[in-house]
Design a protein around this motif. Structure first.
Motif, PDB file in Angstrom:
ATOM      1  N   ASN A  69      -0.349   6.654 -15.274  1.00  0.00           N
ATOM      2  CA  ASN A  69      -0.543   5.199 -15.206  1.00  0.00           C
ATOM      3  C   ASN A  69      -1.114   4.853 -13.843  1.00  0.00           C
ATOM      4  O   ASN A  69      -0.979   5.636 -12.899  1.00  0.00           O
ATOM      5  CB  ASN A  69       0.796   4.465 -15.412  1.00  0.00           C
ATOM      6  CG  ASN A  69       0.849   3.714 -16.736  1.00  0.00           C
ATOM      7  OD1 ASN A  69       0.028   2.845 -17.004  1.00  0.00           O
ATOM      8  ND2 ASN A  69       1.816   4.056 -17.570  1.00  0.00           N
ATOM      9  N   ARG A 122       4.005  12.100 -21.395  1.00  0.00           N
ATOM     10  CA  ARG A 122       3.874  10.913 -22.261  1.00  0.00           C
ATOM     11  C   ARG A 122       2.448  10.368 -22.131  1.00  0.00           C
ATOM     12  O   ARG A 122       1.974  10.142 -21.022  1.00  0.00           O
ATOM     13  CB  ARG A 122       4.892   9.844 -21.852  1.00  0.00           C
ATOM     14  CG  ARG A 122       4.739   8.519 -22.596  1.00  0.00           C
ATOM     15  CD  ARG A 122       3.862   7.528 -21.841  1.00  0.00           C
ATOM     16  NE  ARG A 122       3.555   6.353 -22.673  1.00  0.00           N
ATOM     17  CZ  ARG A 122       2.879   5.294 -22.263  1.00  0.00           C
ATOM     18  NH1 ARG A 122       2.424   5.236 -21.034  1.00  0.00           N
ATOM     19  NH2 ARG A 122       2.631   4.291 -23.067  1.00  0.00           N
ATOM     20  N   ARG A 173      -5.917   5.874 -13.466  1.00  0.00           N
ATOM     21  CA  ARG A 173      -4.614   6.388 -13.895  1.00  0.00           C
ATOM     22  C   ARG A 173      -4.298   7.718 -13.206  1.00  0.00           C
ATOM     23  O   ARG A 173      -5.095   8.643 -13.233  1.00  0.00           O
ATOM     24  CB  ARG A 173      -4.589   6.515 -15.422  1.00  0.00           C
ATOM     25  CG  ARG A 173      -4.847   5.151 -16.095  1.00  0.00           C
ATOM     26  CD  ARG A 173      -4.892   5.246 -17.595  1.00  0.00           C
ATOM     27  NE  ARG A 173      -3.601   5.448 -18.215  1.00  0.00           N
ATOM     28  CZ  ARG A 173      -2.796   4.456 -18.608  1.00  0.00           C
ATOM     29  NH1 ARG A 173      -3.138   3.189 -18.432  1.00  0.00           N
ATOM     30  NH2 ARG A 173      -1.646   4.730 -19.188  1.00  0.00           N
ATOM     31  N   GLN A 209       1.704  -1.380 -28.914  1.00  0.00           N
ATOM     32  CA  GLN A 209       0.476  -1.890 -28.295  1.00  0.00           C
ATOM     33  C   GLN A 209      -0.808  -1.456 -29.013  1.00  0.00           C
ATOM     34  O   GLN A 209      -1.830  -2.106 -28.890  1.00  0.00           O
ATOM     35  CB  GLN A 209       0.442  -1.474 -26.818  1.00  0.00           C
ATOM     36  CG  GLN A 209       0.405   0.030 -26.589  1.00  0.00           C
ATOM     37  CD  GLN A 209       1.242   0.450 -25.387  1.00  0.00           C
ATOM     38  OE1 GLN A 209       2.436   0.173 -25.316  1.00  0.00           O
ATOM     39  NE2 GLN A 209       0.636   1.125 -24.437  1.00  0.00           N
TER      40      GLN A 209
HETATM   41  O1  X2X Z   1       1.227   2.074 -21.917  1.00  0.00           O
HETATM   42  C1  X2X Z   1       0.648   2.217 -20.831  1.00  0.00           C
HETATM   43  O2  X2X Z   1       0.658   3.284 -20.205  1.00  0.00           O
HETATM   44  C2  X2X Z   1      -0.113   1.050 -20.247  1.00  0.00           C
HETATM   45  C3  X2X Z   1       0.878  -0.024 -19.876  1.00  0.00           C
HETATM   46  O3  X2X Z   1      -0.804   1.456 -19.116  1.00  0.00           O
HETATM   47  C4  X2X Z   1      -1.073   0.574 -21.287  1.00  0.00           C
HETATM   48  O4  X2X Z   1      -0.800  -0.312 -22.053  1.00  0.00           O
HETATM   49  C5  X2X Z   1      -2.380   1.253 -21.405  1.00  0.00           C
END
Ligand code: X2X
Length: 333
Positions: free
Chosen positions: A211, A171, A150, A74
């Motif tokens: 998250n 993580r 988060r 990502q």
């Molecule tokens: O990878 C993550 O923790 C997520 C799904 O929240 C993001 O892409 C920032």
């Protein structure tokens, strides 16, 4: 060549090149990390749907979720969009921050205490400055959405003070800023993609993660042993609806307006929807037997103090003026 053939060839060239209206692609790719079961995916769905309706099918977008266009990485989404490998995206500020330093603003610990604070930044001058930073690097930003505040989960224990994090393997995503925040708290942060996160939690390679609760809920993070959740709201990642500037330039001014308004409407819809769902999501998480911890003002202050060093290191990288502008927007919200 006969002279007449040459003339005809020349005429054809003149017809198709700079004078003709650019042909639109049959389909524009839209990258997301999370799919339709999450608010993030729904924001993208809504954008695509509104554009299809309002353009009467002239502009077709197709969503590729799970960062599949960048093989799950990502943090490569922004570069892929800039280079035109991806046409469009609804992306998190965290994932784009390695290429756009201004986006680290939102990751500064405890900068935004509530939703009004997020809106004060994104809807004000600071938000405009952040959009300029994105634009400068080859992506045209159109609107804001929301992944959310988060929260911290782990498999080991209830966390309500920095000392509880000592030695825990957490993580984290994207930017090195997260490395600094969790190191400052005494934890042991490990950077990995979302694709790798759940397997790492399952095997116990890491003890915790952070998250939004919508993600914790839908991805069933509780089922991989994450029994403790601390609602510390240390940061929130807005989503940005963006278009590769190379692609953006191919649209007529009317269609640029259409794409932008649809993104604004989709973002507003998604922010309202995801905020309104927070209560029921939390109730569902509690019903599953997760220990949910809220911080007292004193406990909160201890976390703020423990992460002060992150501001010292990152404010110059983000931009002194921008950080100040954001802090003032929050104070005056
Ligand atoms: O990878 C993550 O923790 C997520 C799904 O929240 C993001 O892409 C920032």
């Amino acid at each position: 060549f006969k002279r007449r053939t040459l003339m005809a060839a020349l005429a054809t060239c003149l017809l198709i090149s700079p004078f003709a209206q650019a042909e639109y692609k049959k389909e524009y790719t839209v990258s997301t990390v999370l799919p339709s079961a999450f608010p993030w995916g729904q924001a993208a769905d809504k954008w695509v749907e509104l554009v299809r309706e309002r353009s009467e099918g002239r502009i077709n977008m197709k969503i590729y979720s799970n960062s599949q266009l960048v093989s799950g990485d990502q943090t490569k989404e922004f570069s892929a969009m800039r280079s035109g490998l991806i046409d469009m995206a609804v992306g998190s500020t965290i994932n784009w921050s390695p290429q756009v330093p201004e986006l680290n603003l939102f990751s500064l610990p405890f900068l935004m205490p509530d939703h009004a604070a997020i809106d004060a930044i994104t809807e004000g001058e600071a938000g405009k400055a952040v959009f300029k930073g994105i634009e400068k690097r080859g992506v045209t930003p159109l609107a804001w959405g929301e992944n959310g505040f988060r929260q911290l989960s782990n498999s080991k224990k209830k966390i309500d003070k920095p000392a509880d994090l000592k030695g825990l393997k957490i993580r984290v995503v994207g930017s090195p800023l997260f490395q600094d925040t969790f190191t400052a708290l005494g934890a042991n942060p490990t950077q990995m993609s979302w694709a790798d996160a759940k397997p790492a939690l399952t095997t116990g390679a890491v003890d915790g993660q952070e998250n939004p609760i919508s993600v914790f809920d839908v991805a069933r993070i509780d089922q991989v042993g994450q029994a403790h959740l601390t609602r510390w709201g240390y940061m929130a990642d807005p989503l940005v609806f963006g278009v590769s500037t190379r692609v953006w330039r191919q649209f007529s001014p009317e269609d640029q307006k259409l794409l932008k308004q649809a993104a604004i409407d989709a973002g507003k819809w998604e922010k309202e929807k995801s905020r309104s769902e927070l209560k029921s999501t939390l109730a569902r998480i509690k019903e599953r037997g997760i220990t949910v911890t809220d911080l007292t003002p004193e406990q909160h202050a201890a976390f703020v103090k423990a992460t002060e060093s992150v501001y010292k290191k990152w404010t110059p990288r983000i931009g002194e003026a921008l950080v100040k502008q954001a802090q003032e927007a929050v104070a005056n919200r």
